[in-house]
Scaffold this motif. Sequence first.
Motif, PDB file in Angstrom:
ATOM      1  N   THR A 135      12.504  -0.380   2.085  1.00  0.00           N
ATOM      2  CA  THR A 135      13.149  -1.660   1.796  1.00  0.00           C
ATOM      3  C   THR A 135      13.902  -2.235   2.979  1.00  0.00           C
ATOM      4  O   THR A 135      14.364  -3.380   2.919  1.00  0.00           O
ATOM      5  CB  THR A 135      14.130  -1.490   0.621  1.00  0.00           C
ATOM      6  OG1 THR A 135      15.145  -0.536   0.984  1.00  0.00           O
ATOM      7  CG2 THR A 135      13.408  -1.001  -0.621  1.00  0.00           C
ATOM      8  N   GLY A 136      14.040  -1.486   4.051  1.00  0.00           N
ATOM      9  CA  GLY A 136      14.710  -1.991   5.236  1.00  0.00           C
ATOM     10  C   GLY A 136      16.217  -1.917   5.191  1.00  0.00           C
ATOM     11  O   GLY A 136      16.877  -2.491   6.069  1.00  0.00           O
ATOM     12  N   VAL A 178      -1.825   9.127   1.312  1.00  0.00           N
ATOM     13  CA  VAL A 178      -0.655   8.235   1.236  1.00  0.00           C
ATOM     14  C   VAL A 178       0.049   8.270   2.580  1.00  0.00           C
ATOM     15  O   VAL A 178       0.416   9.351   3.067  1.00  0.00           O
ATOM     16  CB  VAL A 178       0.294   8.658   0.098  1.00  0.00           C
ATOM     17  CG1 VAL A 178       1.453   7.675  -0.009  1.00  0.00           C
ATOM     18  CG2 VAL A 178      -0.456   8.753  -1.225  1.00  0.00           C
ATOM     19  N   GLU A 179       0.248   7.090   3.154  1.00  0.00           N
ATOM     20  CA  GLU A 179       0.871   6.998   4.471  1.00  0.00           C
ATOM     21  C   GLU A 179       1.970   5.944   4.458  1.00  0.00           C
ATOM     22  O   GLU A 179       1.870   4.938   3.745  1.00  0.00           O
ATOM     23  CB  GLU A 179      -0.159   6.627   5.538  1.00  0.00           C
ATOM     24  CG  GLU A 179      -1.263   7.648   5.730  1.00  0.00           C
ATOM     25  CD  GLU A 179      -2.355   7.162   6.655  1.00  0.00           C
ATOM     26  OE1 GLU A 179      -3.047   8.009   7.249  1.00  0.00           O
ATOM     27  OE2 GLU A 179      -2.531   5.931   6.767  1.00  0.00           O
ATOM     28  N   ALA A 180       3.005   6.181   5.233  1.00  0.00           N
ATOM     29  CA  ALA A 180       4.052   5.187   5.465  1.00  0.00           C
ATOM     30  C   ALA A 180       3.815   4.586   6.845  1.00  0.00           C
ATOM     31  O   ALA A 180       3.769   5.304   7.849  1.00  0.00           O
ATOM     32  CB  ALA A 180       5.436   5.827   5.387  1.00  0.00           C
ATOM     33  N   VAL A 181       3.620   3.276   6.900  1.00  0.00           N
ATOM     34  CA  VAL A 181       3.394   2.563   8.157  1.00  0.00           C
ATOM     35  C   VAL A 181       4.550   1.592   8.337  1.00  0.00           C
ATOM     36  O   VAL A 181       4.578   0.519   7.724  1.00  0.00           O
ATOM     37  CB  VAL A 181       2.042   1.829   8.148  1.00  0.00           C
ATOM     38  CG1 VAL A 181       1.793   1.173   9.503  1.00  0.00           C
ATOM     39  CG2 VAL A 181       0.908   2.768   7.788  1.00  0.00           C
ATOM     40  N   GLY A 182       5.524   1.982   9.135  1.00  0.00           N
ATOM     41  CA  GLY A 182       6.732   1.176   9.234  1.00  0.00           C
ATOM     42  C   GLY A 182       7.454   1.185   7.891  1.00  0.00           C
ATOM     43  O   GLY A 182       7.806   2.237   7.366  1.00  0.00           O
ATOM     44  N   GLU A 183       7.659   0.005   7.316  1.00  0.00           N
ATOM     45  CA  GLU A 183       8.255  -0.111   5.987  1.00  0.00           C
ATOM     46  C   GLU A 183       7.204  -0.361   4.911  1.00  0.00           C
ATOM     47  O   GLU A 183       7.544  -0.677   3.769  1.00  0.00           O
ATOM     48  CB  GLU A 183       9.301  -1.241   5.988  1.00  0.00           C
ATOM     49  CG  GLU A 183      10.492  -0.946   6.898  1.00  0.00           C
ATOM     50  CD  GLU A 183      11.483  -2.090   6.936  1.00  0.00           C
ATOM     51  OE1 GLU A 183      11.203  -3.126   6.295  1.00  0.00           O
ATOM     52  OE2 GLU A 183      12.529  -1.955   7.614  1.00  0.00           O
ATOM     53  N   ASP A 184       5.939  -0.222   5.267  1.00  0.00           N
ATOM     54  CA  ASP A 184       4.850  -0.397   4.303  1.00  0.00           C
ATOM     55  C   ASP A 184       4.359   0.956   3.824  1.00  0.00           C
ATOM     56  O   ASP A 184       4.489   1.975   4.519  1.00  0.00           O
ATOM     57  CB  ASP A 184       3.686  -1.163   4.928  1.00  0.00           C
ATOM     58  CG  ASP A 184       4.049  -2.607   5.225  1.00  0.00           C
ATOM     59  OD1 ASP A 184       5.133  -3.050   4.787  1.00  0.00           O
ATOM     60  OD2 ASP A 184       3.265  -3.291   5.907  1.00  0.00           O
ATOM     61  N   LEU A 185       3.760   0.950   2.642  1.00  0.00           N
ATOM     62  CA  LEU A 185       3.151   2.153   2.074  1.00  0.00           C
ATOM     63  C   LEU A 185       1.665   1.875   1.912  1.00  0.00           C
ATOM     64  O   LEU A 185       1.275   0.865   1.300  1.00  0.00           O
ATOM     65  CB  LEU A 185       3.782   2.478   0.720  1.00  0.00           C
ATOM     66  CG  LEU A 185       3.445   3.852   0.119  1.00  0.00           C
ATOM     67  CD1 LEU A 185       4.072   4.963   0.956  1.00  0.00           C
ATOM     68  CD2 LEU A 185       3.938   3.935  -1.326  1.00  0.00           C
ATOM     69  N   VAL A 186       0.829   2.735   2.469  1.00  0.00           N
ATOM     70  CA  VAL A 186      -0.625   2.552   2.434  1.00  0.00           C
ATOM     71  C   VAL A 186      -1.233   3.695   1.635  1.00  0.00           C
ATOM     72  O   VAL A 186      -0.936   4.870   1.894  1.00  0.00           O
ATOM     73  CB  VAL A 186      -1.219   2.512   3.858  1.00  0.00           C
ATOM     74  CG1 VAL A 186      -2.738   2.354   3.799  1.00  0.00           C
ATOM     75  CG2 VAL A 186      -0.602   1.378   4.657  1.00  0.00           C
ATOM     76  N   VAL A 187      -2.084   3.338   0.674  1.00  0.00           N
ATOM     77  CA  VAL A 187      -2.786   4.314  -0.157  1.00  0.00           C
ATOM     78  C   VAL A 187      -4.273   4.126   0.099  1.00  0.00           C
ATOM     79  O   VAL A 187      -4.827   3.052  -0.145  1.00  0.00           O
ATOM     80  CB  VAL A 187      -2.461   4.128  -1.653  1.00  0.00           C
ATOM     81  CG1 VAL A 187      -3.164   5.190  -2.486  1.00  0.00           C
ATOM     82  CG2 VAL A 187      -0.956   4.195  -1.879  1.00  0.00           C
ATOM     83  N   ARG A 188      -4.923   5.156   0.603  1.00  0.00           N
ATOM     84  CA  ARG A 188      -6.338   5.089   0.970  1.00  0.00           C
ATOM     85  C   ARG A 188      -7.104   6.172   0.229  1.00  0.00           C
ATOM     86  O   ARG A 188      -6.621   7.289   0.085  1.00  0.00           O
ATOM     87  CB  ARG A 188      -6.525   5.270   2.477  1.00  0.00           C
ATOM     88  CG  ARG A 188      -5.750   4.289   3.317  1.00  0.00           C
ATOM     89  CD  ARG A 188      -6.023   4.447   4.805  1.00  0.00           C
ATOM     90  NE  ARG A 188      -5.599   5.746   5.329  1.00  0.00           N
ATOM     91  CZ  ARG A 188      -6.415   6.700   5.752  1.00  0.00           C
ATOM     92  NH1 ARG A 188      -7.719   6.528   5.676  1.00  0.00           N
ATOM     93  NH2 ARG A 188      -5.955   7.823   6.222  1.00  0.00           N
ATOM     94  N   ARG A 202       4.132  -3.583   0.084  1.00  0.00           N
ATOM     95  CA  ARG A 202       5.271  -4.041   0.892  1.00  0.00           C
ATOM     96  C   ARG A 202       6.394  -4.501  -0.039  1.00  0.00           C
ATOM     97  O   ARG A 202       6.159  -5.065  -1.108  1.00  0.00           O
ATOM     98  CB  ARG A 202       4.826  -5.175   1.814  1.00  0.00           C
ATOM     99  CG  ARG A 202       5.881  -5.708   2.752  1.00  0.00           C
ATOM    100  CD  ARG A 202       5.251  -6.651   3.766  1.00  0.00           C
ATOM    101  NE  ARG A 202       4.283  -5.938   4.606  1.00  0.00           N
ATOM    102  CZ  ARG A 202       3.346  -6.543   5.333  1.00  0.00           C
ATOM    103  NH1 ARG A 202       3.233  -7.866   5.307  1.00  0.00           N
ATOM    104  NH2 ARG A 202       2.529  -5.829   6.076  1.00  0.00           N
ATOM    105  N   TRP A 203       7.617  -4.260   0.378  1.00  0.00           N
ATOM    106  CA  TRP A 203       8.799  -4.642  -0.385  1.00  0.00           C
ATOM    107  C   TRP A 203       8.967  -6.162  -0.352  1.00  0.00           C
ATOM    108  O   TRP A 203       8.912  -6.793   0.707  1.00  0.00           O
ATOM    109  CB  TRP A 203      10.012  -3.964   0.226  1.00  0.00           C
ATOM    110  CG  TRP A 203      11.322  -4.286  -0.386  1.00  0.00           C
ATOM    111  CD1 TRP A 203      12.341  -5.004   0.178  1.00  0.00           C
ATOM    112  CD2 TRP A 203      11.790  -3.886  -1.676  1.00  0.00           C
ATOM    113  NE1 TRP A 203      13.411  -5.082  -0.672  1.00  0.00           N
ATOM    114  CE2 TRP A 203      13.093  -4.395  -1.838  1.00  0.00           C
ATOM    115  CE3 TRP A 203      11.232  -3.153  -2.715  1.00  0.00           C
ATOM    116  CZ2 TRP A 203      13.853  -4.203  -2.980  1.00  0.00           C
ATOM    117  CZ3 TRP A 203      11.990  -2.960  -3.862  1.00  0.00           C
ATOM    118  CH2 TRP A 203      13.281  -3.479  -3.989  1.00  0.00           C
TER     119      TRP A 203
END
Length: 296
Positions: A135-136, A178-188, A202-203
Amino acid sequence: MRRASGPPAAVPAPAAAAVLAALGCGVLLTGCGAPSGLGEGGPAPSATTEAQPKNLWPAWSPGSPAASDAAADPARQPAPDPLSGAPTVPPGGLAAMDQLDVLRADPRMARPAGRGAVDRPGTPGVRPAALHDLTGDRQPELISAVDLESGRMLLAVYTVREGQIVPVLHTSGLRPVVEAVGEDLVVRGPTADGGEQAVRYRWDGRRMVTASEVRSVRTTSPEPDAPTAPAPRTSSPGGTAPAPRTSSPEGPAPAPSTSPPRGPASAPSASTPGGPAPVRTTAPAAAPAAGPAGAP
């Protein structure tokens, strides 16, 4: 013959206007600065470092990258409410709480969380808690995952709002990464039709929403034809192929005699290696002269 001369042909007005417009555009373009987009003497833009993916559960991730089966869109879900009956958030935030206590307070995760905690892949249960700021606000969110016997994984993200625990994302996938890219969450992860999908969350100030979704379809390309060996030549350019030469153990076979049948053929001479045997021919022997009459 001299060609008659006359006044130059007049250029139509529309064509002249087009030529002048093109020249004007050229002047404007040449005054725009360097091809790189920077004016002469202008400051160079500062370089930024792109955030790199951080795998939250490396041991649970398959060896090959593959994308997520999919995930319900949080934007179509009702706005998240705080968990009723959740424990009080301590001063240390979610990082100081027991993950299982949070999951048991979530109606959507309480039953799956009954499988208990696991510390290695291959066993259904609750994975170790992952903490990452999404959320920053420099406070980490709680990211929880529960593996089911079917191979699917349930994913939930929790944040703190006004001292209460709020679930901001629920999704699932078939053995996703599941990966955290900066403040984003990526599900592949893989899709049911054999393709791949990557969903980035993204929040948005209230919850995690889908920022992008990339789906690819796996196609099987035909294998290239194997090169075929050229067929063996069965004929010479001028006629039929010569019969293969056979040789005896002692040496090459002598060529047949070409002498006429009136006289005995002489024995063939020895041939030199690598060439046909020469043939010696003899003329028929002359008949003896007749003697005087009465001679014996």
